[in-house]
Design an enzyme around this catalytic site. Structure first.
Site, PDB file in Angstrom:
ATOM      1  NE  ARG A 235       7.924   6.154   2.641  1.00 56.43           N
ATOM      2  CZ  ARG A 235       7.888   5.508   1.482  1.00 56.43           C
ATOM      3  NH1 ARG A 235       8.881   5.935   0.348  1.00 56.43           N
ATOM      4  NH2 ARG A 235       7.393   4.266   1.217  1.00 56.43           N
TER       5      ARG A 235
ATOM      6  CE  LYS B 109      -2.572   1.288   2.568  1.00 57.99           C
ATOM      7  NZ  LYS B 109      -1.402   0.956   1.790  1.00 57.99           N
TER       8      LYS B 109
HETATM    9  N1  BES Z   1       1.264   0.473   5.646  1.00 59.82           N
HETATM   10  C1  BES Z   1       1.454   0.531   4.148  1.00 59.82           C
HETATM   11  C2  BES Z   1       2.611  -0.674   3.970  1.00 59.82           C
HETATM   12  C3  BES Z   1       1.932  -2.094   4.013  1.00 59.82           C
HETATM   13  C4  BES Z   1       1.548  -2.876   3.033  1.00 59.82           C
HETATM   14  C5  BES Z   1       2.083  -2.638   5.081  1.00 59.82           C
HETATM   15  C6  BES Z   1       1.033  -4.044   2.793  1.00 59.82           C
HETATM   16  C7  BES Z   1       1.443  -3.992   5.458  1.00 59.82           C
HETATM   17  C8  BES Z   1       1.089  -4.802   4.459  1.00 59.82           C
HETATM   18  C9  BES Z   1       2.402   1.866   3.950  1.00 59.82           C
HETATM   19  O1  BES Z   1       1.930   2.888   4.644  1.00 59.82           O
HETATM   20  C10 BES Z   1       2.107   1.826   2.291  1.00 59.82           C
HETATM   21  O2  BES Z   1       0.963   2.102   1.932  1.00 59.82           O
HETATM   22  N2  BES Z   1       3.146   1.935   1.616  1.00 59.82           N
HETATM   23  C11 BES Z   1       3.089   2.021   0.166  1.00 59.82           C
HETATM   24  C12 BES Z   1       4.386   2.926  -0.160  1.00 59.82           C
HETATM   25  C13 BES Z   1       4.123   3.633  -1.542  1.00 59.82           C
HETATM   26  C14 BES Z   1       3.204   4.487  -1.705  1.00 59.82           C
HETATM   27  C15 BES Z   1       5.435   4.092  -2.117  1.00 59.82           C
HETATM   28  C16 BES Z   1       3.308   0.760  -0.539  1.00 59.82           C
HETATM   29  O3  BES Z   1       4.027  -0.158  -0.068  1.00 59.82           O
HETATM   30  O4  BES Z   1       2.352   0.682  -1.424  1.00 59.82           O
HETATM   31 MN    MN Z   2       0.339   3.695   3.616  1.00 53.30          MN
END
Ligand code: BES
Ligand code: MN
Ligand code: ZN
Length: 504
Positions: free
Chosen positions: A351, A277
């Site tokens: 997931r 990230k």
């Molecule tokens: N934990 C994150 C989602 C999230 C984002 C929670 C902002 C709280 C605040 C999750 O694991 C994630 O990184 N999701 C990705 C999915 C994508 C790679 C398909 C996302 O939402 O960017």
């Molecule tokens: Mn994630």
């Protein structure tokens, strides 16, 4: 905090301080039209009528007027909004605003005049709100956390009419739900170097076992034996071992009838893994276990309430770290039902671990299954920071889950799960599924669709709480900046609703 209810006019309610509800209908043409408020206003040296005349108090939600009374008490008038439109959140807000006021003025005993006929529902929401509003993160280390003790010791809620028998029970229920939500808030607010998967399991035991809820913690060896390839794969890059926390509220006499399963995402820190990230706000990813916190907290509440229904819960927990041993984009994992997933993005980790938990939960043959997860940024884009997205292939079940959430004072909204959201997921060249859809849009629904592939049997709903589990600033009186405890009120309502359906 001791909490009780009585029937009295506001002025006679006992306590060092008095909090009073004010509705928009109590004020007309810059004057107080409610007789009881007019009396309290005289006692408060006209502070309320002065505010009404200068229109700084119109009874709108969130408005407040403070004054000293002739008897030397402090009094606060709290705006509620339109009486004709009162919703569950109005009572949460009144309870919370009253306990904020009590904290600011270091009040030890508070009277809260609801100015309505007493019902179980209202008593419950007021109790829940009083606890939520009293929350302050006090587990930090360092000097500034030494003084954070809530001074409020007792609250008496006054209603206008004779109280139905269930009010005392309802106050207890609301207190248990509010305290459970605050427990979840602490778990989310505490840093990831404290709340590791192992620590999360220890906290689940400490919270649930005294409530009569059985807690079983599966370690790495058991996860291997049970083919939890999603959880083990996400954990691969970490030095902290993974766990699956299994909780059981299964009163022996209640075998048969509805059985509720709860699942919560327990990523104690989400760096994104090799699909790292960006740095900005990454610290907030300590809250990526808010679904787990909600489920653990709710199980303790369900146990304490002795709800006559079987409830089981599965919480998969790990952090998501990049390292030499971390899972790579393109790697394939195998879930406990034999399905395989190609991990095209290591940041879509929730997931992967939820899939394993859903499979194991379904093996217990629940009739109803709900999961909570901080799953997608896309859900926050769709619904904003304060509303959870609810998905289910069964529209009636989705509607019921949404309605129970609203009754509990939560903000929830339905999202669709049409078949075509799964198209991209099914295009992997090397596995049954890919963990991302490949397209740019509808990310919350695509994630929901991925989870659906692992549900076999029960009516299922998925609640994406990526937005509402964390507040970037204080709002709505009972929400301080940080963890909100969302999910707990709904989870408890679900169990209650199935217990009632059972006729128990
Ligand atoms: N934990 C994150 C989602 C999230 C984002 C929670 C902002 C709280 C605040 C999750 O694991 C994630 O990184 N999701 C990705 C999915 C994508 C790679 C398909 C996302 O939402 O960017
Ligand atoms: Mn994630
Ligand atoms: Zn995540």
């Amino acid at each position: 905090m001791r909490l009780s209810a009585t029937v009295s006019t506001p002025a006679r309610a006992p306590g060092d301080a008095l909090a009073v509800s004010v509705w928009q209908e109590d004020i007309r043409r810059r004057a107080i039209v409610a007789e009881d408020l007019a009396r309290l206003d005289r006692d408060a040296h006209g502070a309320l009528s002065a505010a009404v005349a200068r229109e700084s108090m119109k009874g709108e939600r969130g408005q407040r007027v403070e004054a000293a009374t002739r008897g030397g008490r402090i009094i606060v008038f709290l705006g509620m909004g339109k009486r004709a439109k009162m919703d569950p959140r109005a009572w949460l807000i009144l309870g919370a605003a009253a306990s904020h006021f009590a904290r600011e003025h270091r009040v030890k005993s508070l009277a809260l005049a609801a100015r309505v006929e007493g019902t179980g529902e209202i008593a419950r929401l007021l109790a829940q709100g009083l606890h939520l509003g009293g929350y302050e993160y006090a587990l930090g280390t360092g000097e500034k956390f030494k003084r954070r003790k809530l001074p409020l010791q007792s609250t008496v809620i006054s209603f206008l009419s004779k109280l139905p028998g269930q009010v005392t029970e309802a106050l207890r229920t609301g207190s248990i739900v509010g305290q459970a939500a605050n427990f979840a808030r602490d778990l989310v607010n505490e840093p990831a170097n404290v709340v590791t998967p192992t620590e999360l399991a220890a906290r689940a035991k400490a919270w649930c076992e005294p409530a009569g809820v059985e807690v079983d913690v599966w370690g790495k060896a058991k996860l291997k034996a049970l083919n939890c390839g999603g959880l083990l794969g996400v954990n691969q890059g970490s030095t902290e071992p993974p766990v699956m926390i299994v909780m059981r509220h299964a009163p022996e006499e209640l075998r048969g009838g509805p059985k509720l399963a709860l699942v919560g995402k327990g990523v104690t820190f989400d760096t994104g893994g090799i699909s790292l990230k960006p740095g900005a706000d990454m610290h907030l990813m300590k809250g990526d276990m808010a679904g787990a916190a909600a489920v653990i907290a709710a199980m303790g509440a369900i146990g304490r309430l002795r709800l006559p229904v079987q409830v089981i819960a599965y919480v998969p927990s790990t952090d998501n770290m990049p390292s030499g041993s971390a899972i790579r984009p393109g790697d394939v994992v195998t879930h406990p039902n034999g399905k395989t997933t190609e991990v095209l993005n290591t940041d879509a980790e929730g997931r992967l671990i939820l899939a394993d938990a859903l499979v194991h939960a379904c093996r217990e043959k629940p009739t109803h299954l709900v999961d909570w997860a901080t799953l997608t940024g896309a859900c926050v884009v769709a619904l904003g920071e304060r509303i959870a997205g609810v998905m289910s292939p069964d529209e009636a079940w989705r509607a019921r889950v949404c309605a129970l959430g609203t009754d509990a004072g939560e903000r929830v909204w339905p999202l669709p799960l049409d078949e075509d959201f799964a198209e991209g997921l099914k295009k992997s060249d090397v596995a049954d599924l890919a963990n991302i859809g490949g397209g740019r849009w509808g990310g919350a629904e695509v994630a929901g669709k991925f989870l659906e592939q692992f549900v076999d049997g029960p009516l299922w709903a998925h609640v994406d709480i990526a937005g509402p589990s964390y507040a970037s600033s204080a709002h709505a009186q009972f929400t301080t900046k940080g963890a909100t405890g969302c999910g707990v009120p709904l989870a408890v309502r679900l169990a209650e609703s199935l217990a009632a359906a059972r006729g128990g």
